[in-house]
Design an enzyme around this catalytic site. Structure first.
Site, PDB file in Angstrom:
ATOM      1  N   CYS A 132      34.936  60.178  42.451  1.00 42.04           N
ATOM      2  CA  CYS A 132      35.772  59.094  41.951  1.00 42.04           C
ATOM      3  C   CYS A 132      36.373  59.452  40.596  1.00 42.04           C
ATOM      4  O   CYS A 132      35.731  59.281  39.555  1.00 42.04           O
ATOM      5  CB  CYS A 132      34.945  57.810  41.847  1.00 42.04           C
ATOM      6  SG  CYS A 132      35.881  56.435  41.185  1.00 42.04           S
ATOM      7  N   CYS A 135      36.664  56.578  38.175  1.00 41.09           N
ATOM      8  CA  CYS A 135      35.398  56.173  37.548  1.00 41.09           C
ATOM      9  C   CYS A 135      34.986  57.181  36.475  1.00 41.09           C
ATOM     10  O   CYS A 135      34.541  56.801  35.394  1.00 41.09           O
ATOM     11  CB  CYS A 135      34.260  56.123  38.561  1.00 41.09           C
ATOM     12  SG  CYS A 135      34.654  55.362  40.126  1.00 41.09           S
ATOM     13  N   ASP A 136      35.086  58.462  36.787  1.00 36.18           N
ATOM     14  CA  ASP A 136      34.452  59.490  35.950  1.00 36.18           C
ATOM     15  C   ASP A 136      35.435  60.411  35.233  1.00 36.18           C
ATOM     16  O   ASP A 136      35.022  61.232  34.410  1.00 36.18           O
ATOM     17  CB  ASP A 136      33.534  60.368  36.827  1.00 36.18           C
ATOM     18  CG  ASP A 136      32.430  59.540  37.471  1.00 36.18           C
ATOM     19  OD1 ASP A 136      32.035  58.526  36.871  1.00 36.18           O
ATOM     20  OD2 ASP A 136      31.978  59.909  38.570  1.00 36.18           O
TER      21      ASP A 136
END
Ligand code: NDP
Length: 306
Positions: A132, A135-136
């Site tokens: 992701c 997300c990261d």
């Protein structure tokens, strides 16, 4: 006993909830482990009709949820761990131990990212290996990273990472991208993205250091082995359906997708919508469309019982 229980909160589950709620069936929605589903991990969605300038995935899903809440949908923050559809009522057991009884169930559990089946990937997931970018990605500012895959997911991950990382290598096992033309064109035009063609990941380095320091690559045409220094690796190799809790209860195909005809499964009163039953289209709009269909089928089924 509940009239309609919906499992999953992606576009399929939430659309089903809006339709069932507006028909006064007071649906109960089990949120699952990733409320909002896969769209909450994507960036701008440019192909969902109605948003000229696109919309970010989180906002779209929150808006759908607000719409479902407005018509009296009840949300339960838990996941379904097992089901028993052998008799009536239909039974769903939640992670917290509660058992929910239902007249109809709409399965909209979607799909999850597939990780490369390698020990080094398992060891380093969460320590440099991710699925992701939204997300990261922020952890990889001004450093080189890699994305594996050649489809739309990989293209989207690569384009997002290119905004912040110093360099993005897209590792693809063939010499042609699978991604849609518009996404492929954007990848190939991006100066920060370099596609490493005809190559697979032989190993993620370095498990001993407990962090990603690079990749060992193998060129599938020449057999040549090389190393690439990166500090992050993002999966973009597709998704598998989330059907573990329904195995043995509804018919699944050999890949684990629910077999459904116009959202009807082989069990009366059990319907499936979205990516969990979709090999082909896998779009937010098709998921929402089948969510609508499943709710209408469930409503028709309940009315036929009366
Ligand atoms: P796809 O199945 O389309 O692509 C998977 C990619 O990963 C392929 O390039 C495939 O290679 C590669 N791959 C698969 N397994 C391996 C492996 N073991 N090792 C190395 N490479 C591997 O999946 P996506 O998740 O990209 O897309 C799924 C669907 O979702 C598509 O319909 C897509 O259009 C849609 N989507 C749309 C988006 C958008 O419109 N913005 C965003 C994301 C997804 P190969 O090409 O050789 O098969």
């Amino acid at each position: 006993m509940e009239k309609v229980v919906i499992v999953g909160t992606g576009p399929a589950g939430l659309t089903a909830a809006i339709y069932a709620a507006r028909a006064d069936f007071n649906p109960v929605v089990i949120e699952g482990m990733q409320p909002g589903g896969q769209l909450t991990t994507t960036t701008d969605i440019e192909n969902y009709p109605g948003f000229v300038d696109g919309i970010d995935g989180f906002t779209l899903m929150q808006t759908m949820k607000d719409q479902a809440v407005r018509f009296n949908t009840k949300f339960i923050m838990d996941e379904v761990v097992s089901t028993d559809f052998s008799g009536r009522p239909l039974k769903l057991t939640l992670g917290g131990g509660d058992v929910i009884e239902a007249e109809t169930v709409i399965i909209a559990t979607g799909a999850s990212a597939i990780y490369l089946d390698m020990e080094s990937v398992r060891e380093l997931t969460g320590r440099g290996v991710s699925a992701c970018a939204t997300c990261d990605g922020a952890f990889y500012r001004d450093v080189p990273v890699a994305v594996v895959g050649g489809g739309d997911t990989a293209a989207e991950e690569a384009l997002f990472l290119a905004r912040m990382s110093s360099k993005v290598y897209m590792i693809h096992r063939r010499d042609k991208l699978r991604a849609s033309q518009i996404m492929a064109d954007r990848v190939l035009a991006n100066e920060k993205i370099e596609v490493v063609w005809d190559s697979v990941i032989d190993e993620v380095l370095d498990v001993d250091k407990n962090e990603v320091t690079g990749l060992r690559l193998k060129n599938v045409k020449t057999g040549e082995i090389s190393e690439l220094a990166v500090t992050g690796l993002f999966m973009g190799i597709g998704h598998h359906p989330n059907t573990d809790a329904f195995a043995g209860q509804v018919e699944l195909d050999e890949q684990g997708f629910i077999v459904a005809s116009n959202t009807k499964t082989n069990v009366a009163g059990v319907f499936a919508a979205g990516d969990v039953q979709d090999h082909t289209y896998k779009q937010a709009i098709t998921a929402a469309g089948t969510g609508c269909m499943a709710a209408l089928e469930a409503i028709g089924y309940l009315e036929s019982l009366d």
